[in-house]
Design a protein around this motif. Sequence first.
Motif, PDB file in Angstrom:
ATOM      1  N   PRO A 253     -55.291  33.773  21.741  1.00 51.79           N
ATOM      2  CA  PRO A 253     -56.501  33.504  20.965  1.00 51.79           C
ATOM      3  C   PRO A 253     -57.245  34.769  20.520  1.00 51.79           C
ATOM      4  O   PRO A 253     -57.911  34.756  19.497  1.00 51.79           O
TER       5      PRO A 253
ATOM      6  N   LYS B 172     -48.892  35.916  41.225  1.00 51.70           N
ATOM      7  CA  LYS B 172     -49.935  36.323  40.287  1.00 51.70           C
ATOM      8  C   LYS B 172     -49.368  37.335  39.295  1.00 51.70           C
ATOM      9  O   LYS B 172     -48.446  38.089  39.622  1.00 51.70           O
TER      10      LYS B 172
ATOM     11  N   PHE C  31     -59.619  42.354  14.413  1.00 52.08           N
ATOM     12  CA  PHE C  31     -60.522  41.199  14.362  1.00 52.08           C
ATOM     13  C   PHE C  31     -61.092  40.905  12.979  1.00 52.08           C
ATOM     14  O   PHE C  31     -61.994  40.087  12.839  1.00 52.08           O
TER      15      PHE C  31
ATOM     16  N   ARG D 218     -57.541  36.653  10.679  1.00 48.78           N
ATOM     17  CA  ARG D 218     -56.347  36.134  11.313  1.00 48.78           C
ATOM     18  C   ARG D 218     -55.228  36.258  10.286  1.00 48.78           C
ATOM     19  O   ARG D 218     -55.447  35.963   9.103  1.00 48.78           O
TER      20      ARG D 218
ATOM     21  N   THR E  46     -64.118  32.459  21.736  1.00 50.26           N
ATOM     22  CA  THR E  46     -63.491  33.771  21.656  1.00 50.26           C
ATOM     23  C   THR E  46     -63.182  34.171  20.220  1.00 50.26           C
ATOM     24  O   THR E  46     -62.508  35.156  19.987  1.00 50.26           O
TER      25      THR E  46
ATOM     26  N   CYS F 143     -61.186  32.781  18.028  1.00 51.95           N
ATOM     27  CA  CYS F 143     -59.760  32.770  17.711  1.00 51.95           C
ATOM     28  C   CYS F 143     -59.497  32.108  16.365  1.00 51.95           C
ATOM     29  O   CYS F 143     -58.414  32.231  15.816  1.00 51.95           O
ATOM     30  N   MET F 144     -60.474  31.402  15.845  1.00 56.77           N
ATOM     31  CA  MET F 144     -60.403  30.762  14.524  1.00 56.77           C
ATOM     32  C   MET F 144     -59.437  29.584  14.479  1.00 56.77           C
ATOM     33  O   MET F 144     -59.046  29.166  13.398  1.00 56.77           O
ATOM     34  N   LEU F 145     -59.036  29.083  15.613  1.00 49.40           N
ATOM     35  CA  LEU F 145     -58.122  27.944  15.568  1.00 49.40           C
ATOM     36  C   LEU F 145     -58.836  26.699  15.048  1.00 49.40           C
ATOM     37  O   LEU F 145     -58.264  25.887  14.321  1.00 49.40           O
TER      38      LEU F 145
ATOM     39  N   GLU G 159     -65.812  43.007  17.913  1.00 51.74           N
ATOM     40  CA  GLU G 159     -65.379  43.560  19.196  1.00 51.74           C
ATOM     41  C   GLU G 159     -66.545  43.495  20.175  1.00 51.74           C
ATOM     42  O   GLU G 159     -67.653  43.928  19.865  1.00 51.74           O
TER      43      GLU G 159
ATOM     44  N   SER H 284     -64.984  44.960  27.749  1.00 49.18           N
ATOM     45  CA  SER H 284     -63.581  44.894  27.340  1.00 49.18           C
ATOM     46  C   SER H 284     -62.862  43.694  27.939  1.00 49.18           C
ATOM     47  O   SER H 284     -61.783  43.333  27.499  1.00 49.18           O
TER      48      SER H 284
ATOM     49  N   VAL I 106     -64.026  40.743  27.734  1.00 47.47           N
ATOM     50  CA  VAL I 106     -64.261  39.675  26.760  1.00 47.47           C
ATOM     51  C   VAL I 106     -63.495  39.979  25.482  1.00 47.47           C
ATOM     52  O   VAL I 106     -62.832  39.141  24.900  1.00 47.47           O
ATOM     53  N   GLU I 107     -63.575  41.238  25.057  1.00 52.22           N
ATOM     54  CA  GLU I 107     -62.829  41.765  23.916  1.00 52.22           C
ATOM     55  C   GLU I 107     -63.272  41.210  22.572  1.00 52.22           C
ATOM     56  O   GLU I 107     -63.763  41.934  21.739  1.00 52.22           O
ATOM     57  N   LYS I 108     -63.118  39.931  22.340  1.00 54.48           N
ATOM     58  CA  LYS I 108     -63.411  39.410  20.997  1.00 54.48           C
ATOM     59  C   LYS I 108     -64.421  38.278  21.112  1.00 54.48           C
ATOM     60  O   LYS I 108     -64.306  37.441  22.012  1.00 54.48           O
TER      61      LYS I 108
ATOM     62  N   ARG J  35     -59.932  32.116  35.731  1.00 52.23           N
ATOM     63  CA  ARG J  35     -58.536  32.196  35.308  1.00 52.23           C
ATOM     64  C   ARG J  35     -57.908  33.497  35.801  1.00 52.23           C
ATOM     65  O   ARG J  35     -56.787  33.508  36.324  1.00 52.23           O
ATOM     66  N   HIS J  36     -58.652  34.593  35.665  1.00 51.87           N
ATOM     67  CA  HIS J  36     -58.105  35.874  36.106  1.00 51.87           C
ATOM     68  C   HIS J  36     -57.909  35.884  37.614  1.00 51.87           C
ATOM     69  O   HIS J  36     -56.929  36.437  38.109  1.00 51.87           O
ATOM     70  N   SER J  37     -58.820  35.260  38.340  1.00 53.62           N
ATOM     71  CA  SER J  37     -58.674  35.276  39.798  1.00 53.62           C
ATOM     72  C   SER J  37     -57.487  34.421  40.241  1.00 53.62           C
ATOM     73  O   SER J  37     -56.927  34.646  41.306  1.00 53.62           O
ATOM     74  N   TRP J  38     -57.107  33.453  39.433  1.00 51.21           N
ATOM     75  CA  TRP J  38     -55.897  32.697  39.745  1.00 51.21           C
ATOM     76  C   TRP J  38     -54.645  33.497  39.395  1.00 51.21           C
ATOM     77  O   TRP J  38     -53.534  33.073  39.678  1.00 51.21           O
ATOM     78  N   GLY J  39     -54.843  34.587  38.700  1.00 51.11           N
ATOM     79  CA  GLY J  39     -53.700  35.432  38.349  1.00 51.11           C
ATOM     80  C   GLY J  39     -52.968  35.001  37.102  1.00 51.11           C
ATOM     81  O   GLY J  39     -51.812  35.342  36.927  1.00 51.11           O
ATOM     82  N   ILE J  40     -53.652  34.236  36.235  1.00 49.47           N
ATOM     83  CA  ILE J  40     -52.989  33.917  34.967  1.00 49.47           C
ATOM     84  C   ILE J  40     -53.817  34.382  33.783  1.00 49.47           C
ATOM     85  O   ILE J  40     -54.920  34.808  33.940  1.00 49.47           O
TER      86      ILE J  40
END
Lengths: 533, 171
Positions: A106, A133, A216, A219, B69, B71-73, B89, B93, B95-97, B166-171
């Motif tokens: 995304p 992980k 950015f 897209r 985020t 993503c424009m979906l 931006e 970092s 968050v990034e976008k 999500r990051h703490s789950w490692g994905i």
Amino acid sequence: MSGKNEDLISCSVNGKTISVPKNTSAIKAFKIAEQDIAHYCYHPGLSVAGCCRLCMIEIEGNPRTQIACNTMVTEGMKINNQSKQIKEDVQWGLDFHLLNHPLDCPICDQAGECGLQDQYMKFGQYKPDMNQKKVKKAKVVSLGEKIVLDSERCILCSRCVRFTDEVSKTHELGIFNRGDKSEVGTFNGKELNNDYALNTVDICPVGALTSKDFRFKQRVWYLKKAEAICTGCSTGCSIYLDYNEEGFFRVRPKPNEDNNSYWMCDEGRDLYQHLNKEKRLVKVYPSKKVSTSNFAVSSSSSSSSSSSSSSSKKAIKYLKSELENIKDSTKIGVLVTGQYSVEDYKEFFSVLKEKNSINQIYHWFDQKNSKNDFDDLLIRGDKNPNTKGLLEVAKDMSLKVIDSSELKNTASNLEILIVLGPEYKKFFSTIDEKLEYFKQALQVFYFSSVKLDSLDSISNVTQIPLQSLVERGGTYINYKGLKQKLSILPQVIPKILSFSQIAKVLNGEKIQLEPLFLKTQPVKDNQFSFQKN
Amino acid sequence: MKVNRNIKTYFLLSTFSGMKFTFFKMLKNLFNKKKMITLNYPEEKYKYSSRFKGTHVLTVKKDGSLRCTACMLCATNCPAQCIKITADEHKDSSVEKYPISYEIDILRCVYCGFCEEACPVDAIRMGPEWQTPDKNGSKFNYDIRYLAYRPQLKGGVESSLDDKERHSWGI
Ligand code: SF4
Ligand code: SF4
Ligand code: SF4
Ligand code: SF4
Ligand code: FES
């Protein structure tokens, strides 16, 4: 091998028999046979690395599958990549690439043109088997002024490293550490700032390297691509311009074996900015000596100005009447840069020659660079894409070409100086020196598609807008005589005259202005018609 | 045959039969108000389910910042093409976008819910509000301030998906 070309060998790819030159790798044979083959690390412009293990093939008679990029084709070889075994191999190869890959699509600029996404649609496992992980790595690392690195997204294909080693020969990048800790990075303290650095963004099959300029902004699936050439120097690299209704957004090199192979320089990537509204000259800036009313007076003698007639039409009509008043053609100067197409020159010069018996032109060449400068890859000292074309047209029309430095002596004699100006200030570093000559001439008519702010302060200059590079189209002849034709794109700014229209106005012909503004596809008529019973 | 057809297509007859229907319905409604199937809007209001897909809500993260985020979906999936997002931006970092502007032209929206379906991070939902009339000339281009932080939402609706988790789950 009787009756056969000695240098060609025949082989069969997925059952399709083709003949390829000797020393062709199997992956190239797939390309020649127009068969799909998954790959990441192979790039036709770089050496073979063989590290992604995705380009698996089966060779008849060989029990094991192997990679195509590092296998040479031999006579009678039967290759295929359609079997179940291959599909499984690629699936697992891809799964290993994705083990530590983040869920970033995304926010990833590569999404939509990403190798991982493409291959996943074909070879995805869809059920992750990993219960560990993910390994986290550095994100949003700035690699200099132009490029951002995201190590998590990198699949370590080493294309970027090979590019800096083999093509730009600047050696900034390397792969550090081992195993799942491996990361791409620059050597201590170095930055990835060479003149060709942004090519690594293009060749990176994933979103690990992204361009700061494009980041950015859009897209990629919103963008259409148009083919054009870069007008940054006389190499004239083939490029893709990515654009949509909102404007132009980026420039990418278009593979062209005859010219730029797969690369282009970073400077040329700013080209898109000059095509957008913000930098364009959008209207006539009349010189302070002539008020706008003068334009109106001169145009009233011919047809009554219709609502569609723009100020630039009036300005050119005014130029026409002024030119007619001058009987001595040596009092008219024409100063041209090599920024315009062959067709533009022909059109413009022929009307000036016919009507005003012009027989010489001043050639404006940026003095800072010598014509022969060359950096051994792409960038050339001659910052004009069409110097050759200009000189050819001048020769065909038997116009005398004088270097623009001569203006120092002659400018004060000139009553009218017509300038086909440089489009990109970045490449014409000596513009401001030239502007000094302008003050000496009585009147200057400056044609350009880009707004040049330093002209505003000169009181005798009338600025007339031109269509931009891709709106004009035309043929450009590069340093080695390669002719490249530009496709024509919709106009960004309405009511700007094309060269042929300008020539017509100068010739006293009537023109019809179409109100063009980003022509869209014509909407199809609603075909549905209701019928009783 | 021809005469018959003419009678069938003679509008006045159908008009009268229509008026007859209307008239009897009116009489029925006058004397039996309870059985009337329409509502006297706006005095009477229908109570929709709380899961009604009405005006959009942009969800927020635990810290109250926007979940989207950029993503424009949603904008890509929107059949009415009424979502306009400008990304930028983020200073953080991780968050990034993020979107610096997010606009829905609500007059063009067809309330299909495709945006909600497309969003990978539960950042846009269709809320239960369905009454959004306003005066001529008022702002029907809903921006972030309205979509995420309008008073009715009482400080924002929290997204079910948090990046930190999500990051703490490692994905
Ligand atoms: S590199 Fe490709 S797969 Fe990875 S986050 Fe970016 S778009 Fe998605
Ligand atoms: S940054 Fe991109 S090009 Fe370089 S090794 Fe990683 S994936 Fe390959
Ligand atoms: S509900 Fe449908 S029309 Fe409205 S914004 Fe979402 S996707 Fe677009
Ligand atoms: S609301 Fe969801 S789908 Fe739309 S841009 Fe934001 S994150 Fe993407
Ligand atoms: S393309 Fe052959 S191993 Fe990567």
